[in-house]
Design a protein around this motif. Structure first.
Motif, PDB file in Angstrom:
ATOM      1  N   TYR A  37      37.985  76.348 -40.495  1.00  0.00           N
ATOM      2  CA  TYR A  37      37.084  74.932 -40.855  1.00  0.00           C
ATOM      3  C   TYR A  37      36.845  75.000 -42.196  1.00  0.00           C
ATOM      4  O   TYR A  37      37.349  76.038 -42.852  1.00  0.00           O
ATOM      5  CB  TYR A  37      35.879  75.169 -40.049  1.00  0.00           C
ATOM      6  CG  TYR A  37      35.839  75.231 -38.442  1.00  0.00           C
ATOM      7  CD1 TYR A  37      36.327  76.519 -37.918  1.00  0.00           C
ATOM      8  CD2 TYR A  37      35.808  73.932 -37.751  1.00  0.00           C
ATOM      9  CE1 TYR A  37      36.401  76.568 -36.417  1.00  0.00           C
ATOM     10  CE2 TYR A  37      35.641  74.142 -36.342  1.00  0.00           C
ATOM     11  CZ  TYR A  37      36.085  75.599 -35.712  1.00  0.00           C
ATOM     12  OH  TYR A  37      36.117  75.635 -34.242  1.00  0.00           O
ATOM     13  N   LEU A  47      37.083  70.886 -38.739  1.00  0.00           N
ATOM     14  CA  LEU A  47      38.240  71.718 -38.178  1.00  0.00           C
ATOM     15  C   LEU A  47      39.449  71.460 -38.980  1.00  0.00           C
ATOM     16  O   LEU A  47      39.980  70.312 -39.524  1.00  0.00           O
ATOM     17  CB  LEU A  47      38.799  71.550 -36.931  1.00  0.00           C
ATOM     18  CG  LEU A  47      39.615  71.941 -36.127  1.00  0.00           C
ATOM     19  CD1 LEU A  47      39.490  73.695 -36.093  1.00  0.00           C
ATOM     20  CD2 LEU A  47      40.145  71.556 -34.939  1.00  0.00           C
ATOM     21  N   ARG A  50      43.966  75.407 -35.636  1.00  0.00           N
ATOM     22  CA  ARG A  50      43.606  76.410 -34.647  1.00  0.00           C
ATOM     23  C   ARG A  50      44.843  77.102 -34.278  1.00  0.00           C
ATOM     24  O   ARG A  50      45.962  76.503 -34.323  1.00  0.00           O
ATOM     25  CB  ARG A  50      42.813  75.800 -33.445  1.00  0.00           C
ATOM     26  CG  ARG A  50      43.875  74.632 -32.673  1.00  0.00           C
ATOM     27  CD  ARG A  50      42.725  74.213 -31.445  1.00  0.00           C
ATOM     28  NE  ARG A  50      43.557  73.234 -30.621  1.00  0.00           N
ATOM     29  CZ  ARG A  50      43.770  72.236 -30.727  1.00  0.00           C
ATOM     30  NH1 ARG A  50      43.165  71.402 -31.689  1.00  0.00           N
ATOM     31  NH2 ARG A  50      44.332  71.433 -29.799  1.00  0.00           N
ATOM     32  N   TRP A  98      37.806  78.223 -31.608  1.00  0.00           N
ATOM     33  CA  TRP A  98      37.962  76.847 -31.376  1.00  0.00           C
ATOM     34  C   TRP A  98      36.591  76.110 -31.153  1.00  0.00           C
ATOM     35  O   TRP A  98      36.321  75.101 -31.375  1.00  0.00           O
ATOM     36  CB  TRP A  98      39.061  76.482 -30.622  1.00  0.00           C
ATOM     37  CG  TRP A  98      39.233  75.084 -30.676  1.00  0.00           C
ATOM     38  CD1 TRP A  98      39.099  74.082 -31.642  1.00  0.00           C
ATOM     39  CD2 TRP A  98      39.961  74.278 -29.481  1.00  0.00           C
ATOM     40  NE1 TRP A  98      39.686  72.757 -31.195  1.00  0.00           N
ATOM     41  CE2 TRP A  98      40.128  73.039 -30.015  1.00  0.00           C
ATOM     42  CE3 TRP A  98      40.396  74.618 -28.264  1.00  0.00           C
ATOM     43  CZ2 TRP A  98      40.684  71.894 -29.103  1.00  0.00           C
ATOM     44  CZ3 TRP A  98      41.088  73.886 -27.424  1.00  0.00           C
ATOM     45  CH2 TRP A  98      41.187  72.498 -27.879  1.00  0.00           C
TER      46      TRP A  98
END
Length: 114
Positions: A37, A47, A50, A98
């Motif tokens: 992030y 974000l 991921r 996440w």
């Protein structure tokens, strides 16, 4: 023990590269989709990318084709390779799962400026 320890930030010029690292608490790393992030000055934390437990990455539009997320199970570490950095990439970079259910680390500062 800190759950996430980020490092690798710095001050660079536009177009240059940096690689960030995040050492993750083992039990969290082994069971989680991990994520990076960033928080730009005066803005919320967003974000960036991921990666799931099998290594499949997903990127947000602003960083597609420039950033690469990866993970190393032997080191419980998540990486973010950042190429062709832009001034808009400036911010504090954090890693977390996440779902972001754990407390945040200190992050690592990235400054992109000419």
């Amino acid at each position: 023990q800190a759950k996430f320890v980020e490092s690798g930030g710095g001050s660079v010029q536009p177009g240059q590269s940096l690689t960030l690292s995040c050492v993750v608490e083992k039990r969290i790393f082994s069971s989680s989709t991990m994520a990076w992030y960033r928080q730009a000055p005066g803005k919320q934390r967003d974000l960036v990318a991921r990666i799931n437990r099998t290594g499949w990455p997903t990127y947000e539009d602003p960083v597609k084709d420039r950033f690469t997320i990866s993970r190393n199970g032997a080191k419980d570490t998540v990486y973010l390779q950042m190429n062709n950095l832009l001034p808009n990439d400036t911010g504090i970079y954090f890693c977390n799962t996440w779902a972001a259910v754990y407390s945040w680390g200190h992050g690592t500062q990235v400054t992109v400026s000419s």
